[in-house]
Design a protein around this motif. Structure first.
Motif, PDB file in Angstrom:
ATOM      1  N   THR A  24       0.820  -1.215   0.000  1.00  0.00           N
ATOM      2  CA  THR A  24       0.000   0.000   0.000  1.00  0.00           C
ATOM      3  C   THR A  24       0.857   1.269   0.000  1.00  0.00           C
ATOM      4  N   LEU A  25       2.176   1.121   0.107  1.00  0.00           N
ATOM      5  CA  LEU A  25       3.073   2.272   0.166  1.00  0.00           C
ATOM      6  C   LEU A  25       2.826   3.204  -1.015  1.00  0.00           C
ATOM      7  N   SER A  26       2.659   4.477  -0.729  1.00  0.00           N
ATOM      8  CA  SER A  26       2.477   5.528  -1.726  1.00  0.00           C
ATOM      9  C   SER A  26       1.116   5.468  -2.423  1.00  0.00           C
ATOM     10  N   THR A  27       0.151   4.782  -1.827  1.00  0.00           N
ATOM     11  CA  THR A  27      -1.205   4.762  -2.380  1.00  0.00           C
ATOM     12  C   THR A  27      -2.107   5.625  -1.508  1.00  0.00           C
ATOM     13  N   GLU A  28      -3.336   5.831  -1.965  1.00  0.00           N
ATOM     14  CA  GLU A  28      -4.319   6.584  -1.165  1.00  0.00           C
ATOM     15  C   GLU A  28      -4.541   5.935   0.201  1.00  0.00           C
ATOM     16  N   ASN A  29      -4.446   4.611   0.242  1.00  0.00           N
ATOM     17  CA  ASN A  29      -4.700   3.851   1.460  1.00  0.00           C
ATOM     18  C   ASN A  29      -3.385   3.354   2.082  1.00  0.00           C
ATOM     19  N   ASP A  30      -2.373   4.222   2.094  1.00  0.00           N
ATOM     20  CA  ASP A  30      -1.033   3.865   2.577  1.00  0.00           C
ATOM     21  C   ASP A  30      -1.081   3.490   4.057  1.00  0.00           C
ATOM     22  N   LYS A  31      -0.671   2.264   4.369  1.00  0.00           N
ATOM     23  CA  LYS A  31      -0.702   1.762   5.737  1.00  0.00           C
ATOM     24  C   LYS A  31       0.682   1.744   6.385  1.00  0.00           C
ATOM     25  N   ILE A  32       1.690   2.270   5.686  1.00  0.00           N
ATOM     26  CA  ILE A  32       3.059   2.269   6.193  1.00  0.00           C
ATOM     27  C   ILE A  32       3.570   3.687   6.412  1.00  0.00           C
ATOM     28  N   PHE A  43       4.152   8.834  -5.988  1.00  0.00           N
ATOM     29  CA  PHE A  43       4.600   8.376  -7.293  1.00  0.00           C
ATOM     30  C   PHE A  43       3.388   8.447  -8.206  1.00  0.00           C
ATOM     31  N   LYS A  44       3.481   9.184  -9.306  1.00  0.00           N
ATOM     32  CA  LYS A  44       2.330   9.358 -10.207  1.00  0.00           C
ATOM     33  C   LYS A  44       1.781   8.023 -10.698  1.00  0.00           C
ATOM     34  N   ALA A  45       2.660   7.122 -11.071  1.00  0.00           N
ATOM     35  CA  ALA A  45       2.230   5.842 -11.639  1.00  0.00           C
ATOM     36  C   ALA A  45       2.284   4.712 -10.622  1.00  0.00           C
ATOM     37  N   GLY A  46       2.408   5.040  -9.334  1.00  0.00           N
ATOM     38  CA  GLY A  46       2.535   4.009  -8.319  1.00  0.00           C
ATOM     39  C   GLY A  46       3.960   3.479  -8.275  1.00  0.00           C
ATOM     40  N   ILE A  47       4.205   2.592  -7.343  1.00  0.00           N
ATOM     41  CA  ILE A  47       5.553   2.051  -7.201  1.00  0.00           C
ATOM     42  C   ILE A  47       5.750   0.933  -8.210  1.00  0.00           C
ATOM     43  N   GLN A  48       6.651   1.199  -9.123  1.00  0.00           N
ATOM     44  CA  GLN A  48       7.078   0.233 -10.129  1.00  0.00           C
ATOM     45  C   GLN A  48       8.470   0.650 -10.576  1.00  0.00           C
ATOM     46  N   GLU A  49       9.229  -0.283 -11.103  1.00  0.00           N
ATOM     47  CA  GLU A  49      10.597   0.031 -11.500  1.00  0.00           C
ATOM     48  C   GLU A  49      10.629   1.196 -12.474  1.00  0.00           C
ATOM     49  N   SER A  50      11.568   2.095 -12.238  1.00  0.00           N
ATOM     50  CA  SER A  50      11.850   3.332 -12.981  1.00  0.00           C
ATOM     51  C   SER A  50      10.868   4.476 -12.698  1.00  0.00           C
ATOM     52  N   ALA A  51       9.857   4.252 -11.849  1.00  0.00           N
ATOM     53  CA  ALA A  51       8.958   5.343 -11.476  1.00  0.00           C
ATOM     54  C   ALA A  51       9.728   6.397 -10.687  1.00  0.00           C
ATOM     55  N   LYS A  52       9.350   7.664 -10.884  1.00  0.00           N
ATOM     56  CA  LYS A  52       9.990   8.763 -10.167  1.00  0.00           C
ATOM     57  C   LYS A  52       8.996   9.390  -9.206  1.00  0.00           C
ATOM     58  N   GLY A  56       8.370  15.290   0.287  1.00  0.00           N
ATOM     59  CA  GLY A  56       8.964  16.581   0.601  1.00  0.00           C
ATOM     60  C   GLY A  56      10.003  16.934  -0.455  1.00  0.00           C
ATOM     61  N   PRO A  57      11.179  17.433  -0.028  1.00  0.00           N
ATOM     62  CA  PRO A  57      12.222  17.814  -0.993  1.00  0.00           C
ATOM     63  C   PRO A  57      13.079  16.643  -1.472  1.00  0.00           C
ATOM     64  N   ILE A  58      12.830  15.449  -0.960  1.00  0.00           N
ATOM     65  CA  ILE A  58      13.631  14.279  -1.319  1.00  0.00           C
ATOM     66  C   ILE A  58      13.006  13.612  -2.544  1.00  0.00           C
ATOM     67  N   ARG A  59      13.802  13.454  -3.601  1.00  0.00           N
ATOM     68  CA  ARG A  59      13.325  12.853  -4.844  1.00  0.00           C
ATOM     69  C   ARG A  59      14.138  11.594  -5.120  1.00  0.00           C
ATOM     70  N   TYR A  60      13.480  10.602  -5.705  1.00  0.00           N
ATOM     71  CA  TYR A  60      14.155   9.353  -6.028  1.00  0.00           C
ATOM     72  C   TYR A  60      13.386   8.603  -7.089  1.00  0.00           C
ATOM     73  N   SER A  61      14.024   7.593  -7.639  1.00  0.00           N
ATOM     74  CA  SER A  61      13.360   6.707  -8.596  1.00  0.00           C
ATOM     75  C   SER A  61      13.417   5.286  -8.053  1.00  0.00           C
ATOM     76  N   VAL A  62      12.436   4.496  -8.462  1.00  0.00           N
ATOM     77  CA  VAL A  62      12.402   3.097  -8.041  1.00  0.00           C
ATOM     78  C   VAL A  62      13.403   2.335  -8.906  1.00  0.00           C
ATOM     79  N   GLN A  72      13.671  -0.728  -3.698  1.00  0.00           N
ATOM     80  CA  GLN A  72      14.916   0.040  -3.622  1.00  0.00           C
ATOM     81  C   GLN A  72      14.787   1.294  -4.478  1.00  0.00           C
ATOM     82  N   PHE A  73      15.163   2.422  -3.886  1.00  0.00           N
ATOM     83  CA  PHE A  73      15.074   3.717  -4.537  1.00  0.00           C
ATOM     84  C   PHE A  73      16.472   4.294  -4.728  1.00  0.00           C
ATOM     85  N   ARG A  74      16.689   5.030  -5.816  1.00  0.00           N
ATOM     86  CA  ARG A  74      17.946   5.746  -6.048  1.00  0.00           C
ATOM     87  C   ARG A  74      17.655   7.235  -5.889  1.00  0.00           C
ATOM     88  N   PHE A  75      18.475   7.907  -5.079  1.00  0.00           N
ATOM     89  CA  PHE A  75      18.293   9.340  -4.845  1.00  0.00           C
ATOM     90  C   PHE A  75      18.506  10.146  -6.121  1.00  0.00           C
TER      91      PHE A  75
END
Length: 163
Positions: A24-32, A43-52, A56-62, A72-75
């Motif tokens: 549920t991470l990063s969804t409307e019903n995020d339980k974490i 994440f606009k497209a939800g958590i999936q590889e290469s999503a950005k 807050g001010p911290i940005r990363y990609s899956v 795993q996210f890359r800063f």
């Protein structure tokens, strides 16, 4: 500066139940993610590889996503944060699961100062709040990790900036 920051929590639940909540991470019903206290992870497209996305001010990609094991996210930002952060889930027994959050990065320049004087303390508080939220789904005695003075001070200063 080399940074290795690790948080672990043992949850008294089977891995599949903990994994269901992590999905549920990063969804409307995020339980974490403790979005009640911190900027939400988006994440606009939800958590999936290469999503950005980020929080807050911290940005990363899956960078890597295996739903029952690791996200795993890359800063990408802030500048000077070179590395990854990740959530991992590991079965300890049929009724115990360990969740781990790790930052493994090298900071340079301004990124080192930002990490040392602001992000490190705020990050530690955020992750503990998230682990409390996860664990509280299964506990009658609700956990609420207390923020230290520096976290309270920084949050107060940041809230003044937004006004």
């Amino acid at each position: 500066m080399n940074v290795l920051n690790i948080h672990k929590r043992t949850i008294q639940q089977p891995k599949d139940i903990v994994t269901a909540l992590l999905k549920t991470l990063s969804t409307e019903n995020d339980k974490i993610w403790p979005k009640e206290k911190w900027p939400p992870m988006k994440f606009k497209a939800g958590i999936q590889e290469s999503a950005k996305g980020g929080h807050g001010p911290i940005r990363y990609s899956v960078e890597k996503y295996t739903p029952n094991e690791i996200i795993q996210f890359r800063f990408l930002k802030p500048s000077g944060f070179n590395g990854i952060h990740k959530f991992e889930i590991r079965e300890l027994s049929e009724e115990q699961t360990e969740i781990t959050h790790t930052i493994d990065m090298k900071t340079v320049g301004k990124g080192t100062l930002i990490w040392l004087f602001a992000i490190r303390s705020l990050h530690n508080a955020l992750i503990e709040d998230g682990f409390d939220k996860l664990e509280n789904h299964f506990s009658e005695h609700k956990k609420n990790t207390q923020w230290n003075f520096w976290v309270r001070f920084l949050r107060k200063q940041l809230s003044k900036k937004r006004k």
